[in-house]
Design a protein around this motif. Structure first.
Motif, PDB file in Angstrom:
ATOM      1  N   GLN A   1      -5.617   0.030   6.901  1.00 29.75           N
ATOM      2  CA  GLN A   1      -6.550  -1.023   7.267  1.00 29.75           C
ATOM      3  C   GLN A   1      -7.747  -1.079   6.325  1.00 29.75           C
ATOM      4  N   THR A   2      -8.313  -2.285   6.253  1.00 31.99           N
ATOM      5  CA  THR A   2      -9.620  -2.498   5.621  1.00 31.99           C
ATOM      6  C   THR A   2     -10.568  -2.904   6.733  1.00 31.99           C
TER       7      THR A   2
ATOM      8  N   ASP B   1     -14.437  -3.684   7.993  1.00 34.80           N
ATOM      9  CA  ASP B   1     -15.822  -4.018   7.669  1.00 34.80           C
ATOM     10  C   ASP B   1     -16.671  -3.783   8.917  1.00 34.80           C
TER      11      ASP B   1
ATOM     12  N   TYR C   1       0.838  -1.191   0.000  1.00 33.84           N
ATOM     13  CA  TYR C   1       0.000   0.000   0.000  1.00 33.84           C
ATOM     14  C   TYR C   1       0.884   1.255   0.000  1.00 33.84           C
TER      15      TYR C   1
ATOM     16  N   LYS D   1     -17.994  -0.001   4.832  1.00 31.80           N
ATOM     17  CA  LYS D   1     -16.607  -0.464   4.731  1.00 31.80           C
ATOM     18  C   LYS D   1     -15.664   0.725   4.586  1.00 31.80           C
ATOM     19  N   TYR D   2     -14.482   0.607   5.177  1.00 38.01           N
ATOM     20  CA  TYR D   2     -13.456   1.655   5.078  1.00 38.01           C
ATOM     21  C   TYR D   2     -12.141   1.038   4.652  1.00 38.01           C
ATOM     22  N   VAL D   3     -11.481   1.689   3.682  1.00 35.35           N
ATOM     23  CA  VAL D   3     -10.147   1.278   3.233  1.00 35.35           C
ATOM     24  C   VAL D   3      -9.261   2.510   3.275  1.00 35.35           C
TER      25      VAL D   3
END
Length: 354
Positions: free
Chosen positions: A93-94, A96, A43, A102-104
């Motif tokens: 982080q991903t 749920d 990332y 959802k957050y990425v």
């Protein structure tokens, strides 16, 4: 500003210019891959210039642990790699959520902080900056029906005014250079301040022009299906096939549908509404008794300067000649006039009589 998914599995969320990654964004390598020149990094969050990593950025490994924060040139880190400094509390982080959202993106001590993408379960998406768990800074809100809203957020409050976003660890979101020394002179500080970008311009007629972040001021919009090439490729190697993109008809895109190809968003000046005028009748009172200076023989005369209203013409509204403002009847001036203001009559001190 937008998002793009490559057939290989690579993903990008952030700013584009001429269909190239340009500005601030998130680059995610496909599962099992890492970035060239950045071992173990899956990332990247930071600055791009014409498709290459350039400026300040942050690398995270497959587990989301920060492994490098510093400067880049030609997609290569210029500092010691790996090195975390004092930024180990930052993660990628991903998340749920139990409600289906959802957050990425980046987090700090478990809170959404930095740059990230939030997707609601109803299909709405927000890409932008976060601080202490809430939206803070430049971002783009894409509704489930495709309606796009850009601007600057402070929590759930949106505005057109630029603000300093949280960005990468310890940096402003727009920063692409190393942090300045605390001993910088006042002259260099002034120079830095004067170089800050201007995102909104106020015109003399009260209208505003705001920089379009969707097309980065180019007025053009690349097709998200073919990434502006006009072609779609299926398969790999000798078995790959190529066909004209049916989404854009092979054009590669067109005019930005947010700014209509202008590169900026024009907002008209608010319509002028003349302030209400209230006239209060004045009844003079006199002393009692016989004639003389204090007697009732004192006479009053209606003020001819203000026709007894106590107010007179002062000045026209700044845009009184605009076609938006028609003449209207003024009960004080007793004639049809363009938008204007009044002031207290000096002849009668606002009493309406002398």
């Amino acid at each position: 500003m937008g998002a793009y998914l490559w057939p290989s599995g690579n993903m990008y969320f952030g700013n584009f210019l001429n269909n190239l990654k340009h500005g601030y964004g998130i680059d995610i390598a496909a599962q099992g891959y890492e970035f060239n020149n950045c071992p173990k990094a899956r990332y990247y969050v930071g600055n791009f210039s014409n498709g290459v990593i350039s400026g300040t950025g942050t690398c995270y490994d497959v587990s989301g642990t920060l492994i490098y924060y510093g400067e880049f040139k030609d997609s290569k880190p210029t500092g010691t790699y790996p090195s975390t400094g004092s930024y180990s509390a930052y993660k990628f982080q991903t998340i749920d959520y139990s409600n289906g959202d959802k957050y990425v993106g980046e987090t700090y001590n478990g809170n959404r902080h930095g740059y990230g993408v939030y997707a609601w379960k109803d299909g709405r998406i927000w890409i932008g900056y976060w601080k202490d768990g809430v939206r803070s800074g430049q971002g783009i809100d894409i509704a489930s029906n495709g309606v796009i809203l850009i601007g600057y957020w402070d929590g759930d409050t949106r505005s057109d005014a630029p603000r300093v976003a949280s960005g990468a660890p310890g940096k402003s979101a727009s920063s692409s250079s190393s942090s300045s020394s605390s001993s910088s002179s006042s002259s260099s500080s002034s120079s830095s301040s004067s170089s800050n970008p201007v995102y909104s311009i106020a015109n003399n007629d009260g209208s505003t022009m705001t920089f379009c972040f969707v097309c980065n001021g180019t007025g053009k919009s690349g097709c998200v299906a073919c990434n502006g090439s006009g072609w779609l490729t299926f398969g790999y190697g000798m078995g790959a096939t190529r066909t004209i993109c049916r989404i854009c008809g092979g054009t590669g895109g067109g005019l930005c549908n947010v700014c209509s190809g202008k590169g900026f968003i024009y907002t008209e000046a608010p319509k002028y509404t003349p302030p209400p005028v209230t006239i209060t009748p004045v009844t003079p009172s006199y002393g009692s008794g016989g004639s003389g200076s204090s007697g009732s023989s004192r006479s009053t005369t209606r003020c001819t300067a203000c026709n007894g209203t106590g107010q007179v013409f002062s000045s026209y509204h700044a845009n009184y000649l605009s076609s938006d403002y028609a003449k209207t009847w003024c009960s004080i001036c007793e004639k049809s006039m363009e938008p204007h203001y009044h002031k207290t009559c000096v002849s009668c001190d606002g009493k309406g009589y002398r």
